[in-house]
Design a protein around this motif. Structure first.
Motif, PDB file in Angstrom:
ATOM      1  N   ASP A  38     -20.424  26.327 -26.628  1.00  0.00           N
ATOM      2  CA  ASP A  38     -19.125  26.155 -25.972  1.00  0.00           C
ATOM      3  C   ASP A  38     -18.940  27.158 -24.842  1.00  0.00           C
ATOM      4  O   ASP A  38     -18.322  26.853 -23.820  1.00  0.00           O
ATOM      5  N   SER A  39     -19.467  28.362 -25.011  1.00  0.00           N
ATOM      6  CA  SER A  39     -19.382  29.378 -23.960  1.00  0.00           C
ATOM      7  C   SER A  39     -20.128  28.925 -22.719  1.00  0.00           C
ATOM      8  O   SER A  39     -19.631  29.045 -21.606  1.00  0.00           O
ATOM      9  N   ASN A  40     -21.337  28.417 -22.915  1.00  0.00           N
ATOM     10  CA  ASN A  40     -22.126  27.925 -21.786  1.00  0.00           C
ATOM     11  C   ASN A  40     -21.399  26.783 -21.075  1.00  0.00           C
ATOM     12  O   ASN A  40     -21.350  26.741 -19.844  1.00  0.00           O
ATOM     13  N   VAL A  43     -18.406  28.222 -19.064  1.00  0.00           N
ATOM     14  CA  VAL A  43     -18.828  28.914 -17.841  1.00  0.00           C
ATOM     15  C   VAL A  43     -19.302  27.896 -16.803  1.00  0.00           C
ATOM     16  O   VAL A  43     -18.966  28.004 -15.619  1.00  0.00           O
ATOM     17  N   GLN A  44     -20.039  26.899 -17.255  1.00  0.00           N
ATOM     18  CA  GLN A  44     -20.507  25.864 -16.324  1.00  0.00           C
ATOM     19  C   GLN A  44     -19.316  25.122 -15.708  1.00  0.00           C
ATOM     20  O   GLN A  44     -19.270  24.898 -14.493  1.00  0.00           O
ATOM     21  N   GLU A  45     -18.341  24.769 -16.535  1.00  0.00           N
ATOM     22  CA  GLU A  45     -17.154  24.092 -16.019  1.00  0.00           C
ATOM     23  C   GLU A  45     -16.399  24.983 -15.032  1.00  0.00           C
ATOM     24  O   GLU A  45     -15.899  24.516 -14.007  1.00  0.00           O
ATOM     25  N   THR A  46     -16.343  26.273 -15.335  1.00  0.00           N
ATOM     26  CA  THR A  46     -15.671  27.215 -14.441  1.00  0.00           C
ATOM     27  C   THR A  46     -16.333  27.234 -13.072  1.00  0.00           C
ATOM     28  O   THR A  46     -15.663  27.157 -12.044  1.00  0.00           O
ATOM     29  N   LYS A  49     -15.737  23.972 -11.118  1.00  0.00           N
ATOM     30  CA  LYS A  49     -14.397  23.935 -10.515  1.00  0.00           C
ATOM     31  C   LYS A  49     -14.300  24.913  -9.352  1.00  0.00           C
ATOM     32  O   LYS A  49     -13.685  24.614  -8.329  1.00  0.00           O
ATOM     33  N   ALA A  50     -14.901  26.084  -9.511  1.00  0.00           N
ATOM     34  CA  ALA A  50     -14.861  27.073  -8.429  1.00  0.00           C
ATOM     35  C   ALA A  50     -15.558  26.525  -7.193  1.00  0.00           C
ATOM     36  O   ALA A  50     -15.051  26.682  -6.072  1.00  0.00           O
ATOM     37  N   PHE A  51     -16.692  25.875  -7.373  1.00  0.00           N
ATOM     38  CA  PHE A  51     -17.407  25.320  -6.230  1.00  0.00           C
ATOM     39  C   PHE A  51     -16.615  24.173  -5.605  1.00  0.00           C
ATOM     40  O   PHE A  51     -16.527  24.049  -4.383  1.00  0.00           O
TER      41      PHE A  51
END
Length: 192
Positions: A38-40, A43-46, A49-51
């Motif tokens: 879930d952490s991975n 972070v990937q979703e973050t 979204k940032a990109f």
């Protein structure tokens, strides 16, 4: 804002100002989710979204705080989805576990939280931090581990700065109580 920037300029800003914070984001995500997978995902979703919204980021500002806020919001949104969704059970996995002849073949689950902070904190300290209620734990992690200012924490969590101070004070007092015996066993008397 980077509205008029070229794709190459956006990529450069993303790589130089946002990607260096991936380890800190992962550590925070792990404390929120409690597991590696879930952490991975968080972070990937973050970063996705940032990109996607890099044109809204102001280059040269606090990219780490911006990412932490995205991560926190993504975590809350995912948590809300899980609460509303029915609980799914994989009965195939359940029966496979019970069909095992020898339970000794199972590898023991190692607590990654302890491994991540092994050089920073002892096991007792890590367990004490992880046992705090989430509101206090998150503020302590952001302030004492990630070294965000009170103002940055207030922005990331979208709470008043007074609430940050209050949660930090109460969380530290809870930690002090939990670690009193640990400190005493190691010769810390609290008197300088």
């Amino acid at each position: 804002m980077l509205v008029m920037a070229t794709k190459k300029q956006l990529q450069t800003v993303f790589d130089q100002e946002l990607m260096p914070h991936i380890e800190a984001l992962y550590a925070f995500a792990f404390h929120l989710t409690g597991n590696e997978e879930d952490s991975n995902d968080l972070v990937q979703e973050t970063y996705l979204k940032a990109f996607r919204f890099i044109d809204r980021y102001e280059s040269g500002t606090n990219g780490k705080a911006w990412l932490f806020r995205i991560l926190k919001n993504a975590f809350i949104n995912e948590y809300r989805k899980k609460i509303k969704a029915p609980i799914a059970t994989d009965f195939g996995e359940y029966t496979n576990i019970h069909e095992e002849e020898d339970d000794t073949n199972f590898s023991s689950y190692s607590d990654l939280r302890m491994e991540m902070f092994d050089k920073m904190m002892g096991d007792e300290v890590t367990l004490a931090v992880n046992s705090l209620p989430e509101d206090f734990r998150v503020v302590i992690l952001l302030c004492d581990i990630e070294e965000f200012s009170y103002e940055e924490i207030a922005t990331i969590l979208d709470i008043p700065i007074g609430t940050v101070r209050s949660r930090l004070h109460r969380g530290r007092n809870l930690l002090k109580e939990k670690l009193e015996g640990y400190g005493r066993d190691r010769g810390f008397t609290g008197k300088e």
